[in-house]
Design an enzyme around this catalytic site. Structure first.
Site, PDB file in Angstrom:
ATOM      1  N   HIS A 125      27.126  -9.776  20.759  1.00  0.00           N
ATOM      2  CA  HIS A 125      26.954  -9.853  22.216  1.00  0.00           C
ATOM      3  C   HIS A 125      26.610 -11.289  22.614  1.00  0.00           C
ATOM      4  CE1 HIS A 125      27.355  -5.644  22.899  1.00  0.00           C
ATOM      5  NE2 HIS A 125      26.153  -5.279  22.530  1.00  0.00           N
ATOM      6  N   HIS A 131      31.038  -4.209  24.251  1.00  0.00           N
ATOM      7  CA  HIS A 131      31.272  -3.059  23.378  1.00  0.00           C
ATOM      8  C   HIS A 131      32.743  -2.711  23.284  1.00  0.00           C
ATOM      9  CE1 HIS A 131      26.913  -1.936  24.193  1.00  0.00           C
ATOM     10  NE2 HIS A 131      27.019  -2.382  22.964  1.00  0.00           N
TER      11      HIS A 131
HETATM   12 ZN   LIG Z   1      25.461  -3.358  22.146  1.00  0.00          ZN
END
Ligand SMILES: [Zn+2]
Ligand SMILES: [Ca+2]
Ligand SMILES: [Ca+2]
Length: 586
Positions: A125, A131
């Site tokens: 991230h 995601h």
């Molecule tokens: Zn995550």
């Protein structure tokens, strides 16, 4: 009884009551961290490990850094006043911002987030990735069951417009470490909130072993990585160029590039492919005693000091056969010829493939080599074989538990049954052993998981050692035997010993005191074994077969118990660049 459970990020964060975008992301103001290159990091990324972190989290973060260094060009260095940096803190749950915000930013590694794969997930991230199940095209691959999601958490399943999400021309990846598992933010513990269109992947989404192949492809594409920082060499001997290895002409024999056949398979493919499956072989049933053959690597150029050579070998010739591992270093004039013997392996009557793991250090250019020595041709019906070699500039696990005939072990045991490892020694001298429960412990409520526990053992060293043995990290890894070290997805779990922890159910005894105080006598080790601490959710039976954890029906578990977590690993000590320090591919 100290059994710890593994939970995934959504479960940890929803129990913390934290509501973050997609569950564990804090967005930058402009949401195009992926497309806008001003959010990309420059390497090495300065980092701070805050005092709030658990000792185990610090060790796990350093392990994750080492995975990035092995598998990509992403690097990290301790903070020295830079404008932008990552500060790892123990806050509420596991979460990160997306992309480099240019101002210093937090990554939270909270309670129960201290696993290698969870840190990798949060760092992806931070590096700019969202995601997997938020991809624009995710509805072609997964079904979101909106009625099964905890009220108020539906936003965690948002999907993103392709105007700010770039898939880097890679397909949807069920194996991504950035994919949520089936039971994320779900209402009923047995009813999934996400299922996969290809049903086989229901058991794979949410894997928390390591980066997938496509995770690495994307990471390396986004950051234009052309080489790894700690990978040097590997060979599965499938091609006749044998990865640039060289047969010495100054000895009395040669290794043969040999195609496996039934009963005499190589290690890479173990007979699963008719025209493939080569290994290097020195026949020891011909020739004379004392004849030897040296197979050397090409000249290699180190960037760090520590090295780890791993390879599979099989000695099925005479009991006098030997396999000697050498390193040949620069003699100071630029000529690579100063020999150093690293390790000698002698035949022990066991004729199956085994794993060797040999640490060494060298800071000049060098070659490594395998010397096979014929012991007694009259008593040999076979020879010396090597396959699936790798050389990395990483720490080297030295305690290896090789468990053979694993399928029959699974078939012949039931819940509660366990096997005990040999006794291992840490570098400080602590003795320890593992117990593996192929079908879990009796107290475990998890189905189809193997359990494992760590036990200190009494030894003659105990009088000299520190007790309780606190502030030390137990690291257990199960080796994915994929011949390609970059793409291995080995499981790695760890915990740190708390000097104040009490033995479960006894308020007068410290868990990590001497085993002769805490434990009971075990005839297996002829020693006292402390009560166990470990995981009920070690590895699933499905994962055993999905990755190459089992090959030749052998499972390999690496076990370490070490102190000095801060200094042990990861601090980047580049070898002084020389004229030869050009980028090398992998
Ligand atoms: Zn995550
Ligand atoms: Ca091979
Ligand atoms: Ca030769």
């Amino acid at each position: 009884d100290g059994g710890q459970l593994r939970k995934d990020i959504p479960e940890i964060n929803s129990e913390m009551g934290r509501k973050l975008f997609e569950g564990d992301i804090i967005l930058p103001l402009e949401r195009n961290a992926l497309r806008n290159s001003s959010y990309r990091w420059k390497f090495p990324i300065p980092y701070i490990l805050a005092d709030s972190l658990d000792l185990n989290a610090k060790g796990v973060i350093l392990q994750a850094f080492d995975m990035f260094r092995l598998k990509s060009c992403v690097d990290f260095k301790p903070y020295e006043g830079e404008q932008t940096y990552l500060k790892f803190e123990k806050l509420d749950g596991c979460w990160s911002y997306v992309g480099d915000l240019q101002s210093g930013q937090t990554v939270s590694i909270g309670e129960r987030c201290d696993y290698k794969a969870i840190v990798e997930h949060e760092l992806l991230h931070a590096l700019g990735f969202y995601h997997e199940q938020s991809r624009t095209d995710r509805d072609d691959y997964v079904q979101i069951w909106w009625d099964e999601i905890i009220e108020g958490f539906a936003y965690a399943f948002d999907k993103h417009n392709d105007s700010f999400l770039d898939d880097l021309n890679t397909p949807y990846d069920y194996e991504s470490v950035l994919h949520y598992g089936p039971y994320s933010f779900n209402i009923n513990s047995n009813v999934p909130s996400i299922t996969t269109k290809i049903p086989e992947f229901n058991e794979i989404i949410g894997q928390r072993l390591d980066f997938s192949r496509i995770d690495l492809l994307r990471l390396n594409r986004m950051y234009n990585c052309t080489s790894s920082l700690t990978f040097l060499d590997q060979c599965s001997f499938e091609y006749i160029n044998i990865c640039g290895m060289v047969q010495s002409g100054q000895d009395s024999a040669n290794w043969d590039h040999t195609l496996g056949k039934p009963g005499d398979e190589d290690h890479t493919l173990v007979g699963n492919c008719a025209d493939r499956g080569y290994f290097m072989h020195l026949d020891t049933k011909t020739g004379h005693a004392g004849q030897s053959a040296l197979l050397e690597s090409r000249i290699l150029y180190p960037r760090r000091k520590e090295k780890c050579l791993q390879f599979f070998y099989r000695l099925n010739g005479s009991p006098q056969d030997k396999l000697v591992i050498w390193v040949k270093k620069d003699d100071g004039t630029g000529s690579v010829r100063r020999m150093q013997k690293l390790h000698t392996i002698t035949a022990d009557g066991e004729h199956h493939w085994k794993l060797a793991s040999i640490p060494f250090s060298v800071q000049t250019k060098f070659r490594y080599g395998f010397q096979g020595i014929r012991g007694d041709p009259a008593k040999s019906a076979g020879g010396i074989a090597i396959d699936d070699t790798s050389l990395t500039e990483t720490n080297c696990p030295t305690n290896i538990w090789h468990i053979r005939n694993f399928t029959s072990l699974l078939n012949s045991t039931t819940k509660g049954d366990y096997i005990i490892s040999p006794v291992f020694y840490s570098s400080e001298g602590y003795a320890f052993a593992l117990q593996l429960y192929p079908h879990g412990r009796n107290s475990s409520s998890y189905m189809n998981y193997m359990g494992i526990t760590f036990h200190l053992c009494s030894s003659p060293n105990d009088g000299l050692l520190e007790w309780p043995a606190g502030h030390r990290q137990v690291v257990l890894s199960v080796l994915d035997q994929d011949p390609d070290v970059i793409h291995r997805m080995s499981l790695s779990l760890s915990f740190t010993t708390d000097p104040n922890q009490l033995v479960y159910g006894r308020n007068d005894t410290l868990q990590w005191d001497k085993p002769s105080v805490t434990g009971s006598f075990s005839p297996y080790c002829n020693c006292y074994m402390s009560p166990g601490v470990g995981w009920n959710t070690f590895l699933t039976h499905r994962e055993l077969h999905w990755k190459k954890f089992l090959k030749n029906d052998s499972l390999f578990i690496f076990a370490d118990f070490e102190g000095e977590i801060q200094s042990r690993s990861a601090i980047w000590v580049p070898v002084v660049p020389k004229a030869f320090a050009v980028a090398r591919g992998n």
